[in-house]
Design a protein around this motif. Sequence first.
Motif: not given
Length: 107
Positions: A31-37, A39
């Motif tokens: 979740s920290w690595c994605l542009d929209d956590a 999701n």
Amino acid sequence: MEIEHVMNFLVERRATNLPPEALAEVFTSLSWCLDDATNVVTVARKWLRLDDEYRVAVSLWMDDVFPADSRQELVALAADIQVRFPALADRAFDWVRRWDNAYGGNS
């Protein structure tokens, strides 16, 4: 590919005897690595209402975001989990205690 498909794939293909805490850590990191956590959080919250104890456990062990938007919702969710999966009740009610510590009781 949607994140829900990735998360389901990882649960379905997990190593034998992998504790739910291990995948919860992966999903929290993801979740920290994605542009929209949101999701990842949305999928985890959806899983809390499933009849799949492993997915519920994974969701309960994701630590960075509350699994509900209010104390009332957390209490209702914990009570529901207690009925469906008694072994997870302590962890579910731990979220209520965390809420109380963060925001004060009954808020």
